[in-house]
Design a protein around this motif. Structure first.
Motif, PDB file in Angstrom:
ATOM      1  N   VAL A  44      15.419  -6.131   5.465  1.00 59.33           N
ATOM      2  CA  VAL A  44      15.858  -6.117   4.060  1.00 59.33           C
ATOM      3  C   VAL A  44      14.724  -5.604   3.193  1.00 59.33           C
ATOM      4  CG1 VAL A  44      17.643  -7.867   4.272  1.00 59.33           C
ATOM      5  CG2 VAL A  44      15.313  -8.609   3.854  1.00 59.33           C
ATOM      6  N   HIS A  45      15.071  -4.695   2.284  1.00 59.06           N
ATOM      7  CA  HIS A  45      14.077  -4.065   1.405  1.00 59.06           C
ATOM      8  C   HIS A  45      14.732  -4.012   0.028  1.00 59.06           C
ATOM      9  CE1 HIS A  45      11.014  -0.718   0.616  1.00 59.06           C
ATOM     10  NE2 HIS A  45      11.811  -0.672  -0.441  1.00 59.06           N
ATOM     11  N   CYS A  46      14.336  -4.949  -0.828  1.00 60.42           N
ATOM     12  CA  CYS A  46      15.049  -5.074  -2.105  1.00 60.42           C
ATOM     13  C   CYS A  46      14.143  -4.767  -3.288  1.00 60.42           C
ATOM     14  CB  CYS A  46      15.607  -6.490  -2.241  1.00 60.42           C
ATOM     15  SG  CYS A  46      16.808  -6.867  -0.941  1.00 60.42           S
ATOM     16  N   HIS A  47      14.753  -4.182  -4.310  1.00 58.05           N
ATOM     17  CA  HIS A  47      14.028  -3.922  -5.567  1.00 58.05           C
ATOM     18  C   HIS A  47      14.540  -4.870  -6.637  1.00 58.05           C
ATOM     19  CE1 HIS A  47      11.317  -0.523  -4.731  1.00 58.05           C
ATOM     20  NE2 HIS A  47      12.096  -0.406  -3.663  1.00 58.05           N
ATOM     21  N   ASN A  48      13.727  -5.004  -7.691  1.00 59.12           N
ATOM     22  CA  ASN A  48      13.904  -6.123  -8.614  1.00 59.12           C
ATOM     23  C   ASN A  48      14.484  -5.747  -9.975  1.00 59.12           C
ATOM     24  OD1 ASN A  48      13.656  -8.903  -8.759  1.00 59.12           O
ATOM     25  ND2 ASN A  48      11.719  -8.784  -9.879  1.00 59.12           N
ATOM     26  N   LEU A  52       0.809  -1.219   0.000  1.00 52.47           N
ATOM     27  CA  LEU A  52       0.000   0.000   0.000  1.00 52.47           C
ATOM     28  C   LEU A  52       0.844   1.272   0.000  1.00 52.47           C
ATOM     29  CD1 LEU A  52      -2.722  -1.203   2.530  1.00 52.47           C
ATOM     30  CD2 LEU A  52      -2.838  -1.176   0.033  1.00 52.47           C
ATOM     31  N   ARG A  53       2.172   1.134   0.020  1.00 52.62           N
ATOM     32  CA  ARG A  53       3.038   2.326  -0.073  1.00 52.62           C
ATOM     33  C   ARG A  53       3.967   2.192  -1.274  1.00 52.62           C
ATOM     34  NH1 ARG A  53       8.141   3.903  -0.595  1.00 52.62           N
ATOM     35  NH2 ARG A  53       8.863   2.391   0.952  1.00 52.62           N
ATOM     36  N   ASP A  54       4.982   1.335  -1.239  1.00 48.56           N
ATOM     37  CA  ASP A  54       5.893   1.203  -2.389  1.00 48.56           C
ATOM     38  C   ASP A  54       5.111   0.652  -3.590  1.00 48.56           C
ATOM     39  OD1 ASP A  54       8.436   1.701  -3.345  1.00 48.56           O
ATOM     40  OD2 ASP A  54       9.457   0.390  -1.922  1.00 48.56           O
ATOM     41  N   GLY A  55       4.187  -0.276  -3.328  1.00 44.74           N
ATOM     42  CA  GLY A  55       3.387  -0.868  -4.415  1.00 44.74           C
ATOM     43  C   GLY A  55       2.456   0.152  -5.021  1.00 44.74           C
ATOM     44  N   GLY A  78       9.703  -3.374  -9.632  1.00 49.07           N
ATOM     45  CA  GLY A  78       8.991  -3.909  -8.475  1.00 49.07           C
ATOM     46  C   GLY A  78       9.852  -4.178  -7.251  1.00 49.07           C
ATOM     47  N   ASN A  79       9.178  -4.634  -6.202  1.00 51.73           N
ATOM     48  CA  ASN A  79       9.811  -4.980  -4.923  1.00 51.73           C
ATOM     49  C   ASN A  79       9.894  -6.503  -4.803  1.00 51.73           C
ATOM     50  OD1 ASN A  79       8.682  -2.216  -4.510  1.00 51.73           O
ATOM     51  ND2 ASN A  79       9.382  -2.528  -2.420  1.00 51.73           N
ATOM     52  N   THR A  80      10.505  -6.929  -3.729  1.00 50.30           N
ATOM     53  CA  THR A  80      10.512  -8.368  -3.416  1.00 50.30           C
ATOM     54  C   THR A  80       9.075  -8.855  -3.260  1.00 50.30           C
ATOM     55  OG1 THR A  80      12.522  -8.008  -2.150  1.00 50.30           O
ATOM     56  CG2 THR A  80      11.326 -10.055  -1.715  1.00 50.30           C
TER      57      THR A  80
HETATM   58 ZN    ZN Z   1      11.489   0.746  -2.004  1.00 47.69          ZN
END
Ligand code: ZN
Ligand code: KIV
Length: 387
Positions: free
Chosen positions: A204-208, A15-18, A240-242
């Motif tokens: 951990v906060h990873c991007h794709n 609901l935030r990064d997405g 996108g995110n993980t």
């Molecule tokens: Zn992010």
């Protein structure tokens, strides 16, 4: 807070990064609907929004705080008082509020985003955490672009924000730059070299961007991180995110890692479809865990092996993620075993010779169609019986 050393906390940022993805914006009632499902899924933290960014986002954080009771409700801020004041106000009704504040940590961001110096950025990071701590006990600090940051400076920053009161330190690979061993080593370095690291949870906060978000998140967890941030269906900025469902199912499938979450994995499929339809973002058919083909077997060799023992080609049971069931798809690449399986399902028990004849007819039809459904099989059998 950390009682079980093998428990991995799941932080959802759908609901935030997405929601930052163009075209994925949601109304507050839609966000509440998803948040309630996230609560049922068992996530530990819901990042509800970035309150200073718009009145709508502010209101969503207020309403989500009222609607959800179990998970921590988190609000994002930059490292400044205005953002933090807005987050504090938006979190007024949260039973378990968290402020997520932070600033760039790579020299790239320090010089070319903030036009600043390491010393100044460090001071701003500490000031933001101390300020936020006056209002909310649970403070998560993000060191943006940590994936490209100098690890010694990163360690200095992490130590300083923990001393200032951060309870969680988020080490984002903001640009999806790292290789799994690089990212894992970074987490290991922090674990081994930051003297107060045991007073906080590493997240951990990873991007794709390079397709490595899930692999990097797992590498982080293997090296001591105990919170994973991600989204449903892996939606998020750029590539996108993980994907939360991927990380959780990896931990469940590879029990030898010795890590576990609180997630009700049976809820994944339905939630994936809800997020996809509300955000108008289709799930690619071959998406791991929740894609429509994730449990579909279509080539003759695989179908034969699957029908002999499903574990030949199934490492996750579809019901474990709420998927309706595995399917044997009939295409021109299917074999006799798959055809027999479907015909028996429809009530036709054929001898070996009869099956051989029907199989020839089947291949002719299948060559002209993408896949064969029950109706096609029934009309094929009607013709066969007339012939
Ligand atoms: Zn992010
Ligand atoms: O990717 C990132 O660095 C972020 C932070 C705001 C946590 O989303």
């Amino acid at each position: 807070m950390l009682h079980d050393p093998n428990r991995v906390y799941v932080f959802d940022t759908t609901l935030r990064d997405g929601e930052q993805v163009p075209g994925c914006q949601l109304t507050t009632p839609e966000k509440i609907e998803i948040a309630k499902e996230l609560e049922a899924l068992g996530v530990d933290v819901i990042e509800a929004g970035f309150p200073i960014s718009s009145p709508g986002d502010f209101q969503s954080v207020v309403e989500l705080s009222k609607a959800v009771s179990e998970p921590i409700i988190c609000a994002l801020t930059r490292a400044n008082k205005g953002d933090i004041d807005s987050a504090v106000a938006a979190l007024k009704y949260a039973k378990r509020p968290r402020i997520h504040t932070g600033i760039g940590s790579s020299d790239m961001h320090i010089k070319h985003k903030f036009n600043s110096t390491r010393e100044d950025i460090l001071a701003r990071a500490v000031e933001a955490v101390k300020y936020a701590k006056q209002f909310v006990e649970d403070i998560e600090f993000y060191a943006e672009d940590a994936g490209r940051a100098d690890v010694h400076f990163l360690a200095q920053m992490v130590e300083a924000v923990i001393a200032a009161g951060a309870t969680v330190v988020n080490i984002p690979d903001t640009n999806g730059y790292c290789l799994p061993d690089q990212y894992g080593s970074k987490i290991k370095f922090l674990k081994e070299n930051v003297k107060n690291i045991d007073q906080a949870i590493i997240s951990v906060h990873c991007h794709n961007d390079l397709g490595l978000a899930t692999a990097n998140s797992i590498a982080g967890l293997q090296n001591g991180a105990r919170q994973i941030e991600g989204t449903i269906n892996g939606i998020g900025e750029r590539a996108g995110n993980t994907s939360i469902e991927e990380v959780v199912m990896i931990l469940k499938t590879h029990q030898a890692l010795g890590l576990h979450t609180n997630i009700n994995t049976k809820n994944f499929y339905e939630l994936s479809r809800m997020v996809s339809s509300q955000m108008r973002m289709p799930v690619q058919p071959n998406k791991a865990i929740v894609g429509s083909n994730a449990f579909a077997h279509s080539s003759g060799i695989h179908q034969d092996g699957f029908l002999k023992n499903r574990e030949n080609y199934e490492i996750i049971r579809p019901e474990d993620v709420g998927f309706p069931d595995a399917s044997i798809v009939l295409t021109a690449r299917s074999g006799r075993h798959a055809l027999k399986f479907h015909l028996e399902r429809l009530g036709f028990n054929l001898s070996k010779e009869e099956l051989g004849e029907v199989y020839h007819r089947f291949l002719t039809v299948a060559d002209s169609k993408l896949d064969i459904n029950d109706q096609d099989l029934l009309s094929m059998m009607a013709k066969q019986q007339l012939a």
